[in-house]
Design a protein around this motif. Structure first.
Motif, PDB file in Angstrom:
ATOM      1  N   LYS A  71      51.632 -10.398  28.383  1.00  0.00           N
ATOM      2  CA  LYS A  71      52.178 -11.345  29.361  1.00  0.00           C
ATOM      3  C   LYS A  71      51.367 -12.628  29.432  1.00  0.00           C
ATOM      4  O   LYS A  71      51.917 -13.721  29.561  1.00  0.00           O
ATOM      5  CB  LYS A  71      52.239 -10.663  30.736  1.00  0.00           C
ATOM      6  N   LYS A  72      50.054 -12.498  29.343  1.00  0.00           N
ATOM      7  CA  LYS A  72      49.205 -13.682  29.388  1.00  0.00           C
ATOM      8  C   LYS A  72      49.325 -14.460  28.079  1.00  0.00           C
ATOM      9  O   LYS A  72      49.195 -13.885  26.996  1.00  0.00           O
ATOM     10  CB  LYS A  72      47.745 -13.285  29.637  1.00  0.00           C
ATOM     11  N   GLU A  73      49.557 -15.744  28.173  1.00  0.00           N
ATOM     12  CA  GLU A  73      49.748 -16.568  26.987  1.00  0.00           C
ATOM     13  C   GLU A  73      48.515 -16.524  26.075  1.00  0.00           C
ATOM     14  O   GLU A  73      47.382 -16.600  26.540  1.00  0.00           O
ATOM     15  CB  GLU A  73      50.024 -18.024  27.379  1.00  0.00           C
ATOM     16  N   VAL A 106      50.695  -6.437  30.937  1.00  0.00           N
ATOM     17  CA  VAL A 106      52.054  -5.959  30.691  1.00  0.00           C
ATOM     18  C   VAL A 106      52.994  -6.397  31.809  1.00  0.00           C
ATOM     19  O   VAL A 106      52.567  -6.904  32.836  1.00  0.00           O
ATOM     20  CB  VAL A 106      52.078  -4.425  30.538  1.00  0.00           C
ATOM     21  N   GLY A 107      54.293  -6.191  31.574  1.00  0.00           N
ATOM     22  CA  GLY A 107      55.298  -6.609  32.533  1.00  0.00           C
ATOM     23  C   GLY A 107      56.241  -7.615  31.911  1.00  0.00           C
ATOM     24  O   GLY A 107      56.308  -7.759  30.677  1.00  0.00           O
ATOM     25  N   LYS A 108      56.971  -8.327  32.728  1.00  0.00           N
ATOM     26  CA  LYS A 108      57.967  -9.265  32.257  1.00  0.00           C
ATOM     27  C   LYS A 108      57.349 -10.300  31.320  1.00  0.00           C
ATOM     28  O   LYS A 108      56.354 -10.936  31.649  1.00  0.00           O
ATOM     29  CB  LYS A 108      58.625  -9.971  33.441  1.00  0.00           C
ATOM     30  N   GLY A 109      57.945 -10.452  30.151  1.00  0.00           N
ATOM     31  CA  GLY A 109      57.453 -11.408  29.165  1.00  0.00           C
ATOM     32  C   GLY A 109      56.571 -10.798  28.093  1.00  0.00           C
ATOM     33  O   GLY A 109      56.251 -11.458  27.101  1.00  0.00           O
ATOM     34  N   SER A 110      56.166  -9.542  28.264  1.00  0.00           N
ATOM     35  CA  SER A 110      55.341  -8.871  27.247  1.00  0.00           C
ATOM     36  C   SER A 110      56.237  -8.008  26.366  1.00  0.00           C
ATOM     37  O   SER A 110      57.183  -7.388  26.852  1.00  0.00           O
ATOM     38  CB  SER A 110      54.268  -8.007  27.911  1.00  0.00           C
ATOM     39  N   THR A 111      55.951  -7.981  25.065  1.00  0.00           N
ATOM     40  CA  THR A 111      56.809  -7.245  24.139  1.00  0.00           C
ATOM     41  C   THR A 111      55.999  -6.491  23.090  1.00  0.00           C
ATOM     42  O   THR A 111      54.887  -6.881  22.739  1.00  0.00           O
ATOM     43  CB  THR A 111      57.772  -8.202  23.392  1.00  0.00           C
ATOM     44  N   GLU A 129      60.160  -4.264  26.110  1.00  0.00           N
ATOM     45  CA  GLU A 129      59.255  -4.886  27.074  1.00  0.00           C
ATOM     46  C   GLU A 129      58.210  -3.861  27.467  1.00  0.00           C
ATOM     47  O   GLU A 129      58.508  -2.669  27.592  1.00  0.00           O
ATOM     48  CB  GLU A 129      60.033  -5.340  28.307  1.00  0.00           C
ATOM     49  N   ASN A 131      55.830  -1.947  29.908  1.00  0.00           N
ATOM     50  CA  ASN A 131      55.664  -1.623  31.318  1.00  0.00           C
ATOM     51  C   ASN A 131      54.737  -0.436  31.550  1.00  0.00           C
ATOM     52  O   ASN A 131      54.472  -0.073  32.698  1.00  0.00           O
ATOM     53  CB  ASN A 131      57.025  -1.321  31.964  1.00  0.00           C
TER      54      ASN A 131
END
Length: 280
Positions: A71-73, A106-111, A129, A131
């Motif tokens: 999630k973190k860029e 993790v979470g929204k935006g992580s793959t 994704e 989670n």
């Protein structure tokens, strides 16, 4: 070097079990370049899971590419597993100094994406994704959601020994028999993680037989072409965003430390190849 990855099949032929000891292999990694205890442990567990995945490759020319975008860029992982047993696991520079908790990544935006095939044009397998609350849980989620196969991962770091276990039921497996194997592994995790490696099949997995043995390689034969292949597992949208932002991707070999730079022209070529594969 000992065979440090074993594939077992239960006597009832319902469940496959893979066990690996990566202690010696990790001595050749670049863990010293990791700045936090969290990043070191995540690398160890990620590397161990990828070593277990090597058991899925039956031909030398096959490979698995694993791509994780947290999630973190700028916090990402690229791993390549080939049919010769070479494992390359590369963390981005930001992830190597990350000092938080797994839930922060993790979470929204992580793959998590995994592709399988040949060096330059693997068949895309799937993306989910993230989670789960552990890297082992992320791999479990991938195989459960992307391939509808419940695949259990366990990793242990104890007394300087690093080992892992992967449990994968075959399609016709009975739930009671699957539960028996999982419960047995969890009950005997101390023996699996620290016992004599050569004794494990007979002492701990007496209900299964070793059907294949593999070596996880410590030699490094990395190349720019190999890391080009790793970037093939990144989603096109992410590659296009990097191109739009004129970003350069830098990948560092997790074994020898060699760095490979890919500019926007390189990324455009990768996107072109992926679009040709997808028939666009």
């Amino acid at each position: 070097m000992k065979n440090n990855l074993l594939k077992l099949l239960t006597n009832n032929k319902e469940v496959r079990i893979y066990i690996t000891d990566v202690t010696d292999v990790l001595e050749h990694s670049k863990l010293k370049n990791f700045k936090t205890d969290f990043s070191k442990e995540l690398y160890i567990r990620m590397f161990t899971c990828c070593c277990l995945l090597r058991g899925f490759l039956t031909e030398k020319e096959q490979r698995l590419d694993v791509s994780i975008r947290f999630k973190k860029e700028g916090h990402s992982v690229y791993c390549n597993i080939d049919g010769d047993g070479n494992i390359h696991c590369t963390f981005s520079s930001k992830l190597r100094i990350f000092n938080g908790e797994f839930k922060d990544l993790v979470g929204k935006g992580s793959t998590l994406s995994i592709s399988r095939g040949s060096w330059m044009g693997g068949m895309f397998t799937g993306t989910i994704e993230l989670n789960a609350n552990s890297i082992e849980g992320c791999f479990l989620d991938f195989y459960s959601r992307s391939e509808q196969i419940e695949t259990i991962f366990r990793t242990w770091v104890r007394n300087g020994i690093v080992r892992g276990c992967m449990i994968q039921p075959l399609p016709f497996a009975q739930n009671d028999n699957i539960k028996y194997v999982i419960d047995s592994v969890d009950k005997n995790q101390n023996s699996i993680s620290t016992g004599e490696w050569a004794d494990l099949p007979n002492k701990v997995f007496s209900y299964a037989n070793v059907i294949e043995e593999y070596k996880i390689q410590v030699e490094c034969n990395c190349s720019r072409e190999m890391f080009f292949g790793i970037l093939m597992s990144v989603e096109k949208e992410e590659l296009k965003l990097s191109i739009q932002l004129n970003k350069t991707e830098e990948l560092e070999c997790g074994i020898c430390g060699n760095k490979y730079l890919f500019n926007t022209d390189d990324l455009k070529e990768i996107v072109k190849i992926k679009e040709a594969i997808d028939g666009e």
